[in-house]
Scaffold this active site. Structure first.
Site, PDB file in Angstrom:
ATOM      1  CG  MET A  43      -0.006   5.435  -1.853  1.00  0.00           C
ATOM      2  SD  MET A  43       1.983   5.082  -2.277  1.00  0.00           S
ATOM      3  CE  MET A  43       2.521   3.897  -1.171  1.00  0.00           C
ATOM      4  N   GLY A  96      -6.657   0.590   9.398  1.00  0.00           N
ATOM      5  CA  GLY A  96      -5.841   1.802   9.594  1.00  0.00           C
ATOM      6  C   GLY A  96      -6.404   3.107   8.692  1.00  0.00           C
ATOM      7  CG  HIS A  97      -5.824   2.940   4.717  1.00  0.00           C
ATOM      8  ND1 HIS A  97      -5.341   1.890   4.252  1.00  0.00           N
ATOM      9  CD2 HIS A  97      -4.739   3.800   4.280  1.00  0.00           C
ATOM     10  CE1 HIS A  97      -4.224   1.946   3.634  1.00  0.00           C
ATOM     11  NE2 HIS A  97      -3.751   3.070   3.840  1.00  0.00           N
ATOM     12  CD  GLN A 141       2.453   9.686  15.496  1.00  0.00           C
ATOM     13  OE1 GLN A 141       2.052  10.730  15.010  1.00  0.00           O
ATOM     14  NE2 GLN A 141       3.759   9.439  15.834  1.00  0.00           N
ATOM     15  CG  ASP A 146       3.448   5.951   6.993  1.00  0.00           C
ATOM     16  OD1 ASP A 146       4.582   5.379   6.797  1.00  0.00           O
ATOM     17  OD2 ASP A 146       2.164   5.702   7.053  1.00  0.00           O
ATOM     18  CB  VAL A 203      -5.514   1.506  13.570  1.00  0.00           C
ATOM     19  CG1 VAL A 203      -6.385  -0.035  13.902  1.00  0.00           C
ATOM     20  CG2 VAL A 203      -6.339   2.529  13.642  1.00  0.00           C
ATOM     21  CB  SER A 261       1.631  -1.846   7.246  1.00  0.00           C
ATOM     22  OG  SER A 261       2.202  -1.674   6.097  1.00  0.00           O
TER      23      SER A 261
HETATM   24  O1  PAF Z   1       1.307   7.095   3.219  1.00  0.00           O
HETATM   25  C1  PAF Z   1       0.850   7.105   2.192  1.00  0.00           C
HETATM   26  O2  PAF Z   1      -0.031   6.027   1.986  1.00  0.00           O
HETATM   27  C2  PAF Z   1       1.442   7.945   1.098  1.00  0.00           C
HETATM   28  O3  PAF Z   1       2.666   8.088   1.364  1.00  0.00           O
HETATM   29  C3  PAF Z   1       0.666   8.995   0.570  1.00  0.00           C
HETATM   30  C4  PAF Z   1       0.657  10.287   1.632  1.00  0.00           C
HETATM   31  C5  PAF Z   1      -0.748   8.753   0.435  1.00  0.00           C
HETATM   32  C6  PAF Z   1       1.406   9.714  -0.525  1.00  0.00           C
HETATM   33  O4  PAF Z   1       1.294   9.120  -1.748  1.00  0.00           O
END
Ligand code: PAF
Length: 289
Positions: free
Chosen positions: A28, A34-35, A146, A148, A174, A183
């Site tokens: 999002m 982390g991403h 992980q 989430d 991370v 986050s």
């Molecule tokens: O984890 C997230 O950022 C969101 O829930 C996702 C998986 C991109 C779905 O919108």
């Protein structure tokens, strides 16, 4: 950077024709380390990596932070470029949910606990948008975090239940130096809240220590974790701000028993505007490996 389903299919089709495997990293936006670790997990397998950036309205409740969700698209695109991402898919809401869009994916039992209780409908929105993204990109594998844990489990279940031909890869959490899980919502924390927020990870570690010492009782584990939070926030603040603290079977999210193979310790706490989640996976003694 593309914003239509048609253009994604063109680019992905061309990559596939060259023999590349395809990875999808759904996000999002408001990308952080982390991403980038999810992107790295895709790149390390030499896949043509597609990152989707879409703040999905259907997974936010009416009183949640959709309008305030950080929007850092230009910086996100730069970060993707530096990380070697081949394609960014940043669609509009109308592209993902065209007029008279109706169909929703309901995940069932796994969504009836933890975040699903305080965020009713959240996982319907998540499953629906992830199913759309998987159908648009048709990747060989998709990477989730992980952090989430419940989301990752629900998506694994959805993909298995609906026979979706994709591998789900779950990359480790991370953390900041003090243990706080990274986050996008950490950006909401005021300095004092940021200092307090590390108590969530400390609580999970205390639960893990008790579990490793042989405690397999959910309410005792919850009390151990709550005590850590109360030490930082005080007794009444702790009760007010803790959304949940659980010790559950890591596969089913149901109650633990003596023979549970792996336990998920997880929690959600509100700090000001932010609701932070974190978790640890623990093998009970004698079951490691
Ligand atoms: O984890 C997230 O950022 C969101 O829930 C996702 C998986 C991109 C779905 O919108």
């Amino acid at each position: 950077v593309v914003d239509t389903v048609g253009l994604v299919r063109e680019h992905v089709g061309a990559a596939r024709a060259k023999g590349r495997s395809i990875a999808l990293v759904p996000t999002m936006g408001a990308l952080h380390a982390g991403h980038l670790s999810l992107i790295e997990a895709a790149r390390s397998r030499d896949a043509y990596t597609v990152v989707s950036i879409f703040v999905n309205p259907t997974q936010f409740g009416p009183n949640e932070d959709l309008a305030a969700y950080p929007n850092t698209l230009e910086a996100d695109i730069d970060a993707c470029r530096r990380a070697g991402v081949e394609l960014v898919f940043a669609p509009s809401v109308a592209e993902m949910y065209p007029a008279f869009d109706q169909t929703r994916v309901h995940p069932g039992l796994l969504a009836d606990t933890m975040c699903g209780v305080s965020r009713p409908g959240h996982f319907v929105g998540v499953c629906t948008v992830v199913a759309k993204l998987l159908n648009i990109v048709q990747p060989d594998f998709a990477v989730f975090g992980q952090k989430d844990a419940q989301q990752a489990l629900i998506i694994r279940r959805m993909v298995a239940d609906l026979f979706m031909p994709v591998e789900i890869v779950v990359a480790p959490i991370v953390r900041e130096a003090d243990g706080l899980a990274m986050s996008s919502r950490n950006a909401y924390l005021a300095p004092q809240e940021r200092a307090q927020a590390k108590c969530l990870h400390r609580a999970l570690k205390a639960g893990a220590a008790a579990l490793s010492a042989g405690t397999m009782d959910e309410s005792t584990l919850r009390a151990v974790m709550r005590a850590e939070i109360a030490e930082t926030l005080g007794e009444s603040e702790a009760d007010e701000r803790i959304d949940y603290l659980v010790a559950v079977d890591a596969e089913t999210l149901q109650s633990i028993a003596r023979d549970t193979p792996q336990v998920l310790l997880a929690g959600a706490i509100r700090f000001g505007q932010a609701r932070l989640i974190d978790n640890l996976l623990v093998d009970p003694p004698g079951r490691a490996g």
